[in-house]
Design a protein around this motif. Sequence first.
Motif, PDB file in Angstrom:
ATOM      1  N   ALA A   1    -122.538  -9.186  17.670  1.00 54.27           N
ATOM      2  CA  ALA A   1    -121.660 -10.319  17.990  1.00 54.27           C
ATOM      3  C   ALA A   1    -120.305 -10.195  17.309  1.00 54.27           C
ATOM      4  O   ALA A   1    -119.268 -10.502  17.897  1.00 54.27           O
ATOM      5  CB  ALA A   1    -122.340 -11.627  17.595  1.00 54.27           C
ATOM      6  N   ILE A   2    -120.296  -9.750  16.053  1.00 51.26           N
ATOM      7  CA  ILE A   2    -119.028  -9.600  15.333  1.00 51.26           C
ATOM      8  C   ILE A   2    -118.201  -8.471  15.939  1.00 51.26           C
ATOM      9  O   ILE A   2    -117.003  -8.608  16.176  1.00 51.26           O
ATOM     10  CB  ILE A   2    -119.285  -9.327  13.837  1.00 51.26           C
ATOM     11  CG1 ILE A   2    -119.869 -10.573  13.162  1.00 51.26           C
ATOM     12  CG2 ILE A   2    -117.985  -8.911  13.133  1.00 51.26           C
ATOM     13  CD1 ILE A   2    -120.279 -10.350  11.716  1.00 51.26           C
TER      14      ILE A   2
ATOM     15  N   GLU B   1    -116.043  -2.185  15.595  1.00 49.66           N
ATOM     16  CA  GLU B   1    -115.677  -2.272  14.180  1.00 49.66           C
ATOM     17  C   GLU B   1    -116.084  -3.624  13.609  1.00 49.66           C
ATOM     18  O   GLU B   1    -116.123  -4.636  14.313  1.00 49.66           O
ATOM     19  CB  GLU B   1    -114.166  -2.062  14.010  1.00 49.66           C
ATOM     20  CG  GLU B   1    -113.312  -3.046  14.782  1.00 49.66           C
ATOM     21  CD  GLU B   1    -111.827  -2.751  14.670  1.00 49.66           C
ATOM     22  OE1 GLU B   1    -111.442  -1.913  13.826  1.00 49.66           O
ATOM     23  OE2 GLU B   1    -111.048  -3.365  15.417  1.00 49.66           O
ATOM     24  N   ILE B   2    -116.379  -3.618  12.302  1.00 54.94           N
ATOM     25  CA  ILE B   2    -116.747  -4.838  11.583  1.00 54.94           C
ATOM     26  C   ILE B   2    -115.889  -4.913  10.320  1.00 54.94           C
ATOM     27  O   ILE B   2    -115.948  -4.024   9.468  1.00 54.94           O
ATOM     28  CB  ILE B   2    -118.238  -4.850  11.217  1.00 54.94           C
ATOM     29  CG1 ILE B   2    -119.095  -4.852  12.491  1.00 54.94           C
ATOM     30  CG2 ILE B   2    -118.574  -6.049  10.351  1.00 54.94           C
ATOM     31  CD1 ILE B   2    -120.586  -4.821  12.234  1.00 54.94           C
TER      32      ILE B   2
ATOM     33  N   ARG C   1    -116.104 -19.453  17.693  1.00 57.16           N
ATOM     34  CA  ARG C   1    -116.930 -20.659  17.681  1.00 57.16           C
ATOM     35  C   ARG C   1    -118.415 -20.303  17.663  1.00 57.16           C
ATOM     36  O   ARG C   1    -119.192 -20.881  16.891  1.00 57.16           O
ATOM     37  CB  ARG C   1    -116.605 -21.517  18.901  1.00 57.16           C
ATOM     38  CG  ARG C   1    -117.494 -22.755  19.042  1.00 57.16           C
ATOM     39  CD  ARG C   1    -117.124 -23.561  20.271  1.00 57.16           C
ATOM     40  NE  ARG C   1    -117.212 -22.800  21.497  1.00 57.16           N
ATOM     41  CZ  ARG C   1    -118.357 -22.558  22.150  1.00 57.16           C
ATOM     42  NH1 ARG C   1    -119.511 -23.015  21.666  1.00 57.16           N
ATOM     43  NH2 ARG C   1    -118.345 -21.863  23.276  1.00 57.16           N
ATOM     44  N   LEU C   2    -118.816 -19.358  18.495  1.00 54.25           N
ATOM     45  CA  LEU C   2    -120.223 -18.976  18.554  1.00 54.25           C
ATOM     46  C   LEU C   2    -120.683 -18.290  17.274  1.00 54.25           C
ATOM     47  O   LEU C   2    -121.817 -18.483  16.830  1.00 54.25           O
ATOM     48  CB  LEU C   2    -120.464 -18.065  19.763  1.00 54.25           C
ATOM     49  CG  LEU C   2    -120.315 -18.730  21.129  1.00 54.25           C
ATOM     50  CD1 LEU C   2    -120.435 -17.693  22.252  1.00 54.25           C
ATOM     51  CD2 LEU C   2    -121.346 -19.837  21.316  1.00 54.25           C
ATOM     52  N   LEU C   3    -119.823 -17.488  16.674  1.00 49.85           N
ATOM     53  CA  LEU C   3    -120.170 -16.863  15.392  1.00 49.85           C
ATOM     54  C   LEU C   3    -120.429 -17.917  14.329  1.00 49.85           C
ATOM     55  O   LEU C   3    -121.391 -17.823  13.551  1.00 49.85           O
ATOM     56  CB  LEU C   3    -119.055 -15.919  14.943  1.00 49.85           C
ATOM     57  CG  LEU C   3    -118.935 -14.586  15.688  1.00 49.85           C
ATOM     58  CD1 LEU C   3    -117.666 -13.856  15.258  1.00 49.85           C
ATOM     59  CD2 LEU C   3    -120.160 -13.719  15.454  1.00 49.85           C
TER      60      LEU C   3
ATOM     61  N   ALA D   1    -107.699  -8.784  21.345  1.00 51.23           N
ATOM     62  CA  ALA D   1    -108.503  -7.673  21.866  1.00 51.23           C
ATOM     63  C   ALA D   1    -109.573  -7.303  20.852  1.00 51.23           C
ATOM     64  O   ALA D   1    -109.471  -7.625  19.661  1.00 51.23           O
ATOM     65  CB  ALA D   1    -107.626  -6.460  22.167  1.00 51.23           C
ATOM     66  N   GLU D   2    -110.595  -6.638  21.343  1.00 52.38           N
ATOM     67  CA  GLU D   2    -111.529  -5.918  20.483  1.00 52.38           C
ATOM     68  C   GLU D   2    -111.243  -4.437  20.656  1.00 52.38           C
ATOM     69  O   GLU D   2    -110.917  -3.986  21.756  1.00 52.38           O
ATOM     70  CB  GLU D   2    -112.975  -6.233  20.851  1.00 52.38           C
ATOM     71  CG  GLU D   2    -113.405  -7.615  20.398  1.00 52.38           C
ATOM     72  CD  GLU D   2    -114.815  -7.988  20.819  1.00 52.38           C
ATOM     73  OE1 GLU D   2    -115.366  -8.909  20.191  1.00 52.38           O
ATOM     74  OE2 GLU D   2    -115.352  -7.397  21.781  1.00 52.38           O
TER      75      GLU D   2
END
Length: 221
Positions: free
Chosen positions: A23-24, A138-139, A165-167, A201-202
């Motif tokens: 998720a992250i 990436e984290i 929000r979900l995190l 972006a991710e």
Amino acid sequence: MIGLGAGHPQRIVAVGAHCDDIAIGAGGTLLTLCRAHPDIRVDALVLSGGGSEREQEERAALAAFCPDADLRLTVHKLPDGRLPAHWEEAKAAVEELREQTDPDLILAPRPDDAHQDHRGLAQLIPTAFRDHLVLGYEIVKWDGDLGRMAAYQPLSTEIAEDKVRLLQEHYASQRHRPWYDREAFLGLARIRGIECHQRYAEAFAVTKLTLNLGVEPCAYC
């Protein structure tokens, strides 16, 4: 900057060493894909946290990050921070996943992630998934291992906000961590957005990529 689309992916694999990694690292990408393609299948594998509060968090979170998808999640019980000592178990879990699906896309940790569990899982993926596109997420963490990335998935403002929000909503066990906050997640997404001329972006590492730009592939022509 050149954008290459993967068409309509039918099957995705998402793997994480720990609950919340997927998720992250790729929550915004999952939201983008699943909202665009409600029929998509997502096979998710997490190596640690099984049978604990963290597994419950992960199941609720990934259900929210993969709305209307055919989500199939497996959470194992490897000890956190000890993947190198449990290499055979981790490898068996990845190989079992491979037997269950032939994905169009894999979301996995980066091969050069500083955390040994993330890095180890990234090294295992190509041993089982040999002909697949793997995007290494990436984290952000204290190790300071963020670097130059090769691929970007733009996120709408709505998606970026929903990810944060979900995190916050689903991973209550992580809220005490100093890096686990809105500024960190949106800040990194904003920086990666700047790098690809988008708002958010991710970003992903790509170790190997085979292109098909309109020419029929020919093995050993």
